[in-house]
Motif scaffolding. Structure first.
Motif, PDB file in Angstrom:
ATOM      1  N   GLY A 186       0.694  -1.125   0.119  1.00  9.33           N
ATOM      2  CA  GLY A 186      -0.071  -0.111   0.009  1.00  9.33           C
ATOM      3  C   GLY A 186       0.772   1.181  -0.037  1.00  9.33           C
ATOM      4  O   GLY A 186       2.003   1.122   0.236  1.00  9.33           O
ATOM      5  N   PRO A 187       0.110   2.534  -0.503  1.00  4.68           N
ATOM      6  CA  PRO A 187       0.891   3.608  -0.378  1.00  4.68           C
ATOM      7  C   PRO A 187       1.186   4.086   0.917  1.00  4.68           C
ATOM      8  O   PRO A 187       0.408   3.997   1.754  1.00  4.68           O
ATOM      9  CB  PRO A 187      -0.008   4.428  -1.222  1.00  4.68           C
ATOM     10  CG  PRO A 187      -1.234   3.911  -0.751  1.00  4.68           C
ATOM     11  CD  PRO A 187      -1.096   2.531  -0.623  1.00  4.68           C
ATOM     12  N   VAL A 188       2.251   4.694   0.997  1.00  5.68           N
ATOM     13  CA  VAL A 188       3.018   5.643   2.107  1.00  5.68           C
ATOM     14  C   VAL A 188       2.901   7.186   1.568  1.00  5.68           C
ATOM     15  O   VAL A 188       3.675   7.327   0.757  1.00  5.68           O
ATOM     16  CB  VAL A 188       4.375   5.097   2.754  1.00  5.68           C
ATOM     17  CG1 VAL A 188       4.591   6.313   3.945  1.00  5.68           C
ATOM     18  CG2 VAL A 188       4.053   3.698   3.157  1.00  5.68           C
ATOM     19  N   LEU A 189       1.967   7.895   2.277  1.00  5.91           N
ATOM     20  CA  LEU A 189       1.959   9.251   1.633  1.00  5.91           C
ATOM     21  C   LEU A 189       2.328  10.371   2.600  1.00  5.91           C
ATOM     22  O   LEU A 189       2.361  10.113   4.060  1.00  5.91           O
ATOM     23  CB  LEU A 189       0.420   9.405   1.414  1.00  5.91           C
ATOM     24  CG  LEU A 189      -0.264   8.682   0.301  1.00  5.91           C
ATOM     25  CD1 LEU A 189      -1.754   8.731   0.181  1.00  5.91           C
ATOM     26  CD2 LEU A 189       0.477   8.548  -0.948  1.00  5.91           C
TER      27      LEU A 189
ATOM     28  N   LEU B 165       3.137  10.400  -2.947  1.00  8.56           N
ATOM     29  CA  LEU B 165       3.509   9.199  -2.546  1.00  8.56           C
ATOM     30  C   LEU B 165       5.053   8.869  -2.233  1.00  8.56           C
ATOM     31  O   LEU B 165       6.130   9.475  -3.211  1.00  8.56           O
ATOM     32  CB  LEU B 165       3.388   7.966  -3.969  1.00  8.56           C
ATOM     33  CG  LEU B 165       3.830   6.616  -3.729  1.00  8.56           C
ATOM     34  CD1 LEU B 165       2.963   5.744  -2.525  1.00  8.56           C
ATOM     35  CD2 LEU B 165       3.730   5.782  -4.968  1.00  8.56           C
ATOM     36  N   VAL B 166       5.551   8.755  -1.058  1.00  8.59           N
ATOM     37  CA  VAL B 166       6.876   8.600  -0.626  1.00  8.59           C
ATOM     38  C   VAL B 166       7.357   7.475  -0.208  1.00  8.59           C
ATOM     39  O   VAL B 166       8.531   7.256   0.116  1.00  8.59           O
ATOM     40  CB  VAL B 166       6.836   9.787   0.596  1.00  8.59           C
ATOM     41  CG1 VAL B 166       6.940  11.219   0.272  1.00  8.59           C
ATOM     42  CG2 VAL B 166       6.112   9.314   1.774  1.00  8.59           C
ATOM     43  N   GLY B 167       6.561   6.356  -0.315  1.00 15.40           N
ATOM     44  CA  GLY B 167       7.005   4.964  -0.256  1.00 15.40           C
ATOM     45  C   GLY B 167       6.035   3.825  -0.219  1.00 15.40           C
ATOM     46  O   GLY B 167       4.802   4.191  -0.526  1.00 15.40           O
ATOM     47  N   VAL B 168       6.343   2.693  -0.186  1.00 18.16           N
ATOM     48  CA  VAL B 168       5.561   1.519  -0.130  1.00 18.16           C
ATOM     49  C   VAL B 168       5.415   0.701   0.970  1.00 18.16           C
ATOM     50  O   VAL B 168       6.717   0.378   1.420  1.00 18.16           O
ATOM     51  CB  VAL B 168       5.980   0.838  -1.462  1.00 18.16           C
ATOM     52  CG1 VAL B 168       4.983  -0.600  -1.638  1.00 18.16           C
ATOM     53  CG2 VAL B 168       5.814   1.413  -2.685  1.00 18.16           C
ATOM     54  N   HIS B 169       4.725   0.619   1.657  1.00 16.56           N
ATOM     55  CA  HIS B 169       4.427  -0.204   2.844  1.00 16.56           C
ATOM     56  C   HIS B 169       4.768  -1.670   2.716  1.00 16.56           C
ATOM     57  O   HIS B 169       4.227  -2.266   1.624  1.00 16.56           O
ATOM     58  CB  HIS B 169       3.089  -0.093   3.608  1.00 16.56           C
ATOM     59  CG  HIS B 169       2.859  -0.915   4.753  1.00 16.56           C
ATOM     60  ND1 HIS B 169       3.569  -0.754   6.015  1.00 16.56           N
ATOM     61  CD2 HIS B 169       2.306  -2.044   4.940  1.00 16.56           C
ATOM     62  CE1 HIS B 169       3.248  -1.539   6.819  1.00 16.56           C
ATOM     63  NE2 HIS B 169       2.522  -2.454   6.407  1.00 16.56           N
ATOM     64  N   GLY B 170       5.566  -2.366   3.470  1.00 14.55           N
ATOM     65  CA  GLY B 170       5.984  -3.836   3.485  1.00 14.55           C
ATOM     66  C   GLY B 170       5.795  -4.770   4.756  1.00 14.55           C
ATOM     67  O   GLY B 170       5.372  -5.763   4.364  1.00 14.55           O
TER      68      GLY B 170
END
Length: 507
Positions: free
Chosen positions: A181-184, A190-195
């Motif tokens: 999911g998006p990290v906003l 969008l500054v990152g992708v959650h993992g």
């Protein structure tokens, strides 16, 4: 840090996400929530689900960025867009980025969907606001997957990432299924992708089984700049150039902090303490490092050291609710139940919706023979979080102590419906069943509890007593001896001596 993106030529029919050169203004959380919902998709298959974010539109083709582990199997996936439509994931378009937990996939649709605006993850400094969106997987407590949007703060942005590229750490509450999911940021970029989420959700530490295991708030994402630097290697042209990376050799507090969090999650609390200490040396005001070092010390049984760290947290921020709650845990372990009660109450003054503090205050009240007060606290915790298994179990204990065995069993049943791995609920239900004459049912519950937590001295103790009541003297002595040995290992010498005396009487 200022930087400029090379803007791609405008192509008719092609929409590419990029950072606008104008100054971006912070949005309200409601505005960011709308942005997030419009760009977040569910990635579904028959074995589970994950999340992704739409990053590019090219005609009828949409590109989705997600975590690599979300689409790691050979299953057939579907992309569920914000309007509820299902679109087959085109398997031939799956591209996995090298050395990091990221992948891009595509689907087609004639409908128009929003595309994420790409931000600069280098600017996501400690303390800045962050939002994470995604689709938690269905559980025993939640039968359907429901979109989730959470807010929090960045606690670290490491220049030296963990394995798989993880470098962003944040306090947002995340759940399985939200990976990808998006990290906003607060601009909706969008500054990152959650993992990865903090998975330390078992109820006792493997090192010190006498204390509750607590989460460190260690939720991880991969910075979007990492994706931008690697995207060309898999043939994904975002039309955006990432900012240059710093090559400074100066140690960074965030690097030690993220390494410490990784060790904490793996149960290496001594290693975590060493790294948190290094982070604090570089940043003496690193509140989260003090907090998490205190948690690591608490889990190792160093309650006095933990209190020193939590005191420092509260010195840096006298309204930090986690600092009060966690100091309450350490005080409780030292036998200062009233001090713990005061800390939990202080946390609730600052945050009346802090379910964890209600739960912990309920436990303290249970142990101060204020069972009605405990029930009131557990009721509040459950009102805030209807899926709070531990609160149901705590209320079950309070009801049991008020001689309401049937009410206790009902609460333990609900706790186990929500969390089938909650060992204390099996033990508590077993005791209530035994009181009602269901000795075999009690034994079955104790057995289940010990499968989950084989180091529970109280469970061996009650199983031993129940076995003796059933005429199994040999089994009873074996259980009581095991409980005595565990108490000795855990430093509970009084309980050890009492059990030895009981064993002598049975022999």
């Amino acid at each position: 840090m200022k930087f400029y993106y090379a803007l791609a030529p405008v192509i008719i029919g092609v929409s590419i996400a990029f950072v606008q050169p104008q100054i971006a203004v912070a949005l309200s959380s409601a505005e960011v929530a709308k942005v997030a919902k419009d760009i977040t998709v569910q990635i579904d298959n028959q074995n589970g689900s994950g999340t992704g974010v739409i990053i590019k539109e090219e005609g009828d083709f949409y590109t989705v960025l997600t975590a690599k582990h979300v689409i790691d199997t050979q299953a057939k996936y579907q992309i569920i867009t914000p309007d509820g439509e299902r679109h087959p994931l085109i398997s031939s378009t799956v591209k996995k980025l090298p050395e990091v937990d990221l992948a891009v996939v595509q689907f087609t649709s004639r409908r128009r969907y929003s595309v994420a605006k790409i931000g600069n993850s280098n600017e996501s400094a400690e303390g800045t606001t962050t939002y994470v969106a995604g689709f938690p997987q269905a559980t025993a407590a939640i039968s359907n997957t429901i979109y989730n949007f959470t807010d929090g703060r960045i606690t670290a942005n490491a220049s030296k990432p963990l394995r798989d590229g993880y470098a962003l750490v944040y306090t947002n509450n995340t759940l399985p299924g939200m990976s990808g999911g998006p990290v906003l940021n607060e601009k909706g970029e969008l500054v990152g992708v959650h993992g990865r989420a903090d998975e330390a959700d078992i109820e006792t530490s493997t090192i010190n089984p006498t204390v509750a295991y607590v989460k460190s708030g260690f939720n991880l994402g991969i910075p979007i700049n990492t994706f931008l630097r690697l995207s060309a290697q898999v043939g994904v042209d975002m039309g955006v150039s990432p900012p240059s990376t710093s090559t400074a050799a100066v140690p960074k507090a965030d690097n030690y902090y993220i390494q410490a969090g990784d060790k904490y999650d793996k149960g290496d609390f001594q290693g975590a303490i060493a790294d948190y200490t290094q982070a604090i040396k570089l940043n003496p005001n690193y509140l989260k490092a003090y907090n998490n070092r205190g948690l690591a010390r608490y889990l190792l049984g160093d309650n006095q050291g933990a209190i020193v760290d939590f005191n420092q947290v509260l010195k840096l921020d006298s309204s930090d609710v986690d600092g009060y709650n966690n100091r309450g845990l350490a005080r409780y372990n030292l036998g200062d139940k009233k001090g713990a009660l005061a800390d939990y109450s202080q946390a609730l003054r600052f945050n009346p919706k802090y379910a964890l503090a209600y739960n912990n205050r309920g436990i303290a009240r249970n142990n101060l023979d204020d069972n009605q007060g405990a029930i009131a606290d557990f009721n509040q915790a459950i009102k805030i979080n209807p899926n709070y298994a531990e609160a149901y179990a705590g209320r079950g204990l309070a009801r049991y102590q008020l001689k309401d065995q049937q009410g206790a069993i009902s609460d333990y049943n609900q706790a186990l419906r929500i969390n089938p791995k909650l060992a204390t609920a099996y033990t508590g239900r077993g005791v209530a069943k035994s009181d009602l004459g269901d000795k075999q049912g009690a034994i079955a519950d104790y057995n289940q509890a010990l499968k989950i937590n084989p180091n529970s001295a109280p469970t061996y103790t009650v199983r031993g007593i129940t076995r003796f009541q059933l005429g199994d003297k040999k089994g009873a002595i074996a259980d009581l001896q095991k409980a005595a040995n565990l108490n000795l290992e855990q430093g509970k010498t009084d309980d050890y001596q009492q059990l030895l005396e009981l064993i002598k009487k049975l022999q």
